[in-house]
Design a protein around this motif. Structure first.
Motif, PDB file in Angstrom:
ATOM      1  N   ARG A 368       0.825  -1.209   0.000  1.00  0.00           N
ATOM      2  CA  ARG A 368       0.000   0.000   0.000  1.00  0.00           C
ATOM      3  C   ARG A 368       0.862   1.264   0.000  1.00  0.00           C
ATOM      4  O   ARG A 368       0.764   2.092  -0.893  1.00  0.00           O
ATOM      5  CB  ARG A 368      -0.917  -0.033   1.235  1.00  0.00           C
ATOM      6  CG  ARG A 368      -2.058   0.948   1.211  1.00  0.00           C
ATOM      7  CD  ARG A 368      -2.966   0.750   2.437  1.00  0.00           C
ATOM      8  NE  ARG A 368      -2.292   1.083   3.688  1.00  0.00           N
ATOM      9  CZ  ARG A 368      -1.987   0.210   4.639  1.00  0.00           C
ATOM     10  NH1 ARG A 368      -2.304  -1.076   4.482  1.00  0.00           N
ATOM     11  NH2 ARG A 368      -1.377   0.599   5.745  1.00  0.00           N
ATOM     12  N   ILE A 369       1.758   1.354   0.958  1.00  0.00           N
ATOM     13  CA  ILE A 369       2.555   2.579   1.078  1.00  0.00           C
ATOM     14  C   ILE A 369       3.620   2.640  -0.021  1.00  0.00           C
ATOM     15  O   ILE A 369       3.933   3.695  -0.553  1.00  0.00           O
ATOM     16  CB  ILE A 369       3.192   2.678   2.484  1.00  0.00           C
ATOM     17  CG1 ILE A 369       2.096   2.723   3.530  1.00  0.00           C
ATOM     18  CG2 ILE A 369       4.091   3.906   2.602  1.00  0.00           C
ATOM     19  CD1 ILE A 369       2.559   2.479   4.953  1.00  0.00           C
ATOM     20  N   GLY A 370       4.141   1.462  -0.381  1.00  0.00           N
ATOM     21  CA  GLY A 370       5.117   1.410  -1.472  1.00  0.00           C
ATOM     22  C   GLY A 370       4.464   1.516  -2.843  1.00  0.00           C
ATOM     23  O   GLY A 370       5.160   1.570  -3.844  1.00  0.00           O
ATOM     24  N   ARG A 371       3.148   1.526  -2.865  1.00  0.00           N
ATOM     25  CA  ARG A 371       2.354   1.595  -4.108  1.00  0.00           C
ATOM     26  C   ARG A 371       2.857   0.588  -5.136  1.00  0.00           C
ATOM     27  O   ARG A 371       3.289   0.932  -6.233  1.00  0.00           O
ATOM     28  CB  ARG A 371       2.358   3.024  -4.683  1.00  0.00           C
ATOM     29  CG  ARG A 371       1.816   4.087  -3.700  1.00  0.00           C
ATOM     30  CD  ARG A 371       1.565   5.441  -4.350  1.00  0.00           C
ATOM     31  NE  ARG A 371       2.636   5.907  -5.204  1.00  0.00           N
ATOM     32  CZ  ARG A 371       3.732   6.530  -4.777  1.00  0.00           C
ATOM     33  NH1 ARG A 371       3.914   6.733  -3.477  1.00  0.00           N
ATOM     34  NH2 ARG A 371       4.655   6.940  -5.626  1.00  0.00           N
ATOM     35  N   LEU A 372       2.862  -0.674  -4.703  1.00  0.00           N
ATOM     36  CA  LEU A 372       3.302  -1.753  -5.590  1.00  0.00           C
ATOM     37  C   LEU A 372       2.095  -2.227  -6.395  1.00  0.00           C
ATOM     38  O   LEU A 372       1.123  -2.728  -5.832  1.00  0.00           O
ATOM     39  CB  LEU A 372       3.884  -2.909  -4.767  1.00  0.00           C
ATOM     40  CG  LEU A 372       5.102  -2.557  -3.913  1.00  0.00           C
ATOM     41  CD1 LEU A 372       5.575  -3.785  -3.137  1.00  0.00           C
ATOM     42  CD2 LEU A 372       6.246  -2.024  -4.778  1.00  0.00           C
ATOM     43  N   GLU A 373       2.147  -2.052  -7.704  1.00  0.00           N
ATOM     44  CA  GLU A 373       0.997  -2.374  -8.545  1.00  0.00           C
ATOM     45  C   GLU A 373       0.787  -3.871  -8.653  1.00  0.00           C
ATOM     46  O   GLU A 373       1.741  -4.628  -8.771  1.00  0.00           O
ATOM     47  CB  GLU A 373       1.186  -1.776  -9.943  1.00  0.00           C
ATOM     48  CG  GLU A 373       0.973  -0.272  -9.949  1.00  0.00           C
ATOM     49  CD  GLU A 373       1.455   0.362 -11.247  1.00  0.00           C
ATOM     50  OE1 GLU A 373       1.447  -0.340 -12.265  1.00  0.00           O
ATOM     51  OE2 GLU A 373       1.844   1.541 -11.193  1.00  0.00           O
ATOM     52  N   GLY A 374      -0.472  -4.274  -8.575  1.00  0.00           N
ATOM     53  CA  GLY A 374      -0.802  -5.690  -8.719  1.00  0.00           C
ATOM     54  C   GLY A 374      -0.827  -6.402  -7.380  1.00  0.00           C
ATOM     55  O   GLY A 374      -1.084  -7.587  -7.310  1.00  0.00           O
TER      56      GLY A 374
END
Lengths: 377, 444
Positions: A368-374
């Motif tokens: 979430r915080i790292g905004r990792l897509e998928g």
């Protein structure tokens, strides 16, 4: 496969014993006391010796002297104890003393949270002593690498005649887990290169700056001089600029000469990924879980686990970052190792995922915080 | 083989580097004379020094020398002696080093470590410009006590006495007995210390009247005497250590406990469990039984524990993950199952309970209800886990309930796992508990 259910403390103790450790001194401090208790119980069985010092300063002092008397030496403490070790760690650098130090990180500063996990010592352990020479620091991620890196720490300490810190944390030493003991990695620990000539022995003689002086124990057949003060090759105090310069640079060069052996990383790179996660310690475990989730969800992401945190494996980090746009650095501090990543990778977006409340980072928050897509749960 | 002073004291290294009139020279000469009296070979002697004027002495000696940090010489001396008990270890330290390293001195004396500490006591810090030390006499003038020292001096030999060290002597630097007393201190088993009263000509003697008469008057004023003042026959540390570990020597190191996959692996991808109870309820050790049961069922398991610094009070939690392959994350936002066995555990996970989704299930002793959560809650009836004998078995009974309800491990695996205890009595108690609760779980 022979599996066991053990914690990181047990792995460290077994690693030390298999590495030939025969002297331990330490002082009780949560969460590292398990190592002290186990070493006090086990070392006498194999003819070794373990002592509980009156404090941390005495403990590391005894370790340093025992090492110079020829023992293979371990000590263990937590952050506040490392603070007290600080001056003697400088001595170990100056006197070229092989020594392995376990630091079980807990929440700081000061007494902080004794049973609370953290990764707040990550920068501290590198620049832990006065004088401007860094420490070599290794960081395990689980029980198996706690064992492996303990043997590596002994190998490097003995070979380079330096103090080596194994920087672990509460959540790694006290967490029980299933391990395949037979599959554990370990390295051989060679005896120190010992001086074979006759008297007089010149204790700090090295041909090239990167060479390690030949060892003789205090107690050998002829005189051995040991000193923590700036010294010449004979171990006598010196202020002569040329000699001081040579000795000082030697401390750095002998470590740099082993730079290839000092790079320990795990590369899990994915083709087409534009985001790289860089992590060490217990945070690397949550990061791997996050990466697994991203990939299962069809996303692409690369991961680099850093075991040899100091010196920074700069080339390995730069190589892993080729083609990347973003780097995510999860850690249980306010962004300490992220500083290194930002320094190495200018121009890339570097995102920290940080927790300082004692809780281990969860894969969810890294996604979430790292905004990792998928990686949506 | 006999030795003479030149085997220890390097004649060609003289003159000594001390200030004119400094009495350290007499002490080094006396040490050089004492060692051949003891007769120990130079390569069997280690001389340990640290910071202070006396600390720059080691280059004058032909024995092994070890020069370390201010005040820590006693710790290095102990390390050398313990690592190599054949060494004769002598420490040269000033009253400054004695002060900052007082803790080490005290405990080396208490442990009776077989070392000899020569305290070169010149009543102030010479190397740093004449500041007062822990032995500066009352009302003496120093760089830091310009109006007279209002502190009182420490008696070094008296300190050895209260710490039960074997040997202490107080002696003036000019005393002709000095070499013989040093030799006797070295010969004496266990801890030995000498308080050698000295003269700092550069600082202390410039500000205060120091002469033989003055030193002897001070002695009298403080009701002290010279010569050997402590002599006892307690066993030295090395011998005590050897005796205490005799029973351990040669015993095998623990091999570890292999856990074979004796039970079929449960059919799930992953299960996470959070056990929340009270410290003293055996949450950690019972969770270890559950963990071992997982390993015996061909699963990977992690168990992350949390508890306060104290024991037997406050919360104790264990967060566990079970899956067929190696586990990365030690923690999950929403555990599949939560087991609550005490108020303290319930209260510490209050926020997590609030955040749990409907898909999670909470098993809690009925007395601990109601709970503020969206998760499904199943009370554990007191009658089901009513362990007659001991409250400390309640968690195991509840874990059996959890296993029966969820299938995270089988009861058979739990029973087997309960047998892997270092002490048979504990294994027996665990098995008795399981035997007592299992019939009550029959209907589950």
């Amino acid at each position: 496969m022979a599996r066991e259910y053990i914690d990181g403390t047990e792995a460290i103790v077994r690693g030390a014993l298999h590495a030939g450790c025969d002297f331990f001194a330490g002082y009780p401090i949560t969460p590292s006391s398990g190592v002290l208790v186990r070493m006090m119980r086990e070392l006498p069985k194999i003819g070794g010796m373990a002592v509980q010092g009156e404090d941390e300063i005495a403990s590391i002092g005894m370790c340093i002297a025992a090492s110079m008397a020829g023992r293979r030496v371990l000590t263990a403490t937590s952050g506040p104890g490392i603070s007290l070790y600080s001056e003697n760690l400088g001595l170990a650098i100056m006197g070229e003393v092989p020594l392995v130090i376990i630091n079980v990180q807990r929440l700081g500063p000061a007494t902080g949270g004794a049973t609370t996990g953290a990764e707040g010592d990550v920068q501290f352990v590198q620049w832990v002593t006065s004088g401007g020479l860094p420490m070599v620091v290794l960081s395990p991620t689980d029980v198996a690498t706690s064992y492996w890196l303990t043997t590596v720490a002994f190998r490097l300490a003995e070979k380079l005649r330096i103090p080596v810190i194994l920087n672990t944390s509460k959540d790694l030493v006290q967490t029980m887990e299933t391990v395949d003991v037979a599959a554990w990695r370990k390295v051989a620990v060679e005896p120190r290169t010992s001086y074979q000539g006759g008297a007089p022995y010149v204790p700090y003689r090295f041909a090239g700056l990167g060479d390690v002086p030949e060892f003789l124990p205090v107690g050998a057949d002829f005189q051995v001089r040991f000193t923590t003060s700036m010294h010449d090759e004979h171990g006598n105090l010196t202020k002569k600029p040329a000699k001081v310069d040579r000795t000082f640079r030697h401390f750095q060069e002998k470590v740099l000469a082993a730079r290839d052996e000092l790079v320990m990383v795990d590369r899990d790179l994915q083709e087409g990924a534009t985001t790289l996660v860089v992590a060490s310690g217990v945070s690397a475990r949550s990061s791997r879980a996050a990466v697994g989730r991203v990939r299962a969800g069809g996303g692409k992401v690369s991961m680099l686990t850093v075991y040899s945190v100091w010196p920074v494996p700069e080339q390995a980090i730069r190589e892993a970052a080729v083609g990347m746009k973003r780097v995510v650095v999860p850690e249980m501090n306010l962004g300490l190792y992220r500083r290194e990543i930002e320094r190495l990778l200018p121009g890339l977006e570097v995102v920290g995922v940080n927790r300082v409340d004692g809780e281990v980072l969860t894969p969810d928050e890294i996604v979430r915080i790292g905004r990792l897509e998928g990686g949506a749960a | 083989m006999s030795f003479d002073v030149n085997d220890y004291l390097l004649e060609n290294s003289k003159p000594y580097p001390f200030c004119p009139g400094c009495s350290h020279s007499q002490v080094l000469d006396a040490l050089g004379k004492a060692l051949p009296m003891v007769g120990v070979a130079p390569n069997r002697v280690a001389l340990v020094t640290d910071i202070g004027c006396i600390g720059i002495s080691d280059k004058h000696f032909g024995m092994h020398t070890f020069h370390g940090l201010h005040g820590r010489s006693v710790t290095y001396a102990c390390g050398l002696k313990l690592a190599n008990p054949d060494l004769t270890v002598v420490v040269l330290v000033g009253d400054g080093g004695l002060g900052i390293g007082g803790h080490h001195f005290l405990h080396a004396a208490r442990r009776n470590v077989d070392i000899t500490v020569l305290v070169c006591n010149n009543f102030n810090f010479g190397m740093t410009g004449g500041q007062h030390s822990v032995t500066t006499p009352h009302l003496a003038l120093t760089a830091t006590t310009s109006e007279g020292n209002f502190e009182y001096p420490l008696d070094i030999a008296g300190l050895v006495d209260v710490a039960q060290g074997n040997f202490a002597a107080r002696v003036m630097f000019y005393d002709p007995r000095l070499p013989e007393i040093i030799a006797e201190a070295i010969r004496s088993p266990g801890f030995s210390a000498l308080d050698i009263w000295e003269m700092c000509t550069a600082y202390y003697a410039k500000r205060n009247k120091v002469s033989r008469t003055v030193l002897e008057e001070q002695l009298k004023e403080r009701n002290l005497s010279t010569g050997i003042v402590v002599k006892r026959e307690r066993k030295g540390y090395v011998e005590q250590y050897r005796q205490s570990i005799e029973v351990l020597q040669g015993k095998p190191l623990p091999e570890g406990t292999p856990l074979a996959a004796e039970f079929p692996r449960p059919d799930y991808r992953r299960r996470s469990v959070l056990i929340a109870g009270r410290a003293g309820q055996k949450v950690r050790s019972t969770s270890m039984i559950l963990g071992r049961a997982g390993v015996l069922s061909d699963l990977y398991v992690t168990q992350r524990d949390d508890y306060p610094v104290t024991v037997m009070t406050g919360h104790s939690t264990a967060e566990m993950v079970f899956q067929p392959d190696p586990i990365n994350a030690l923690t999950v936002d929403a555990p599949d199952y939560v087991l609550i066995t005490a108020e303290e555990g319930r209260d510490v996970i209050r926020e997590r309970l609030k955040g749990l989704p409907e898909t999670s299930t909470v098993y809690a002793l009925e007395e601990l209800l109601p709970l503020d959560t969206r998760a499904r809650v199943e009370p554990i009836p007191a009658s089901a886990v009513d362990i007659q004998k001991k409250k400390t078995q309640i968690v195991l009974a509840c874990v059996a309930w959890l296993a029966a309800r969820t299938g995270v491990v089988s009861l058979a695996a739990l029973r087997r796992a309960a047998q892997f205890e270092e002490r048979q009595a504990i294994a027996d108690e665990n098995l008795a508990t399981l035997a007592e609760v299992e019939p009550k779980l029959g209907g589950l």
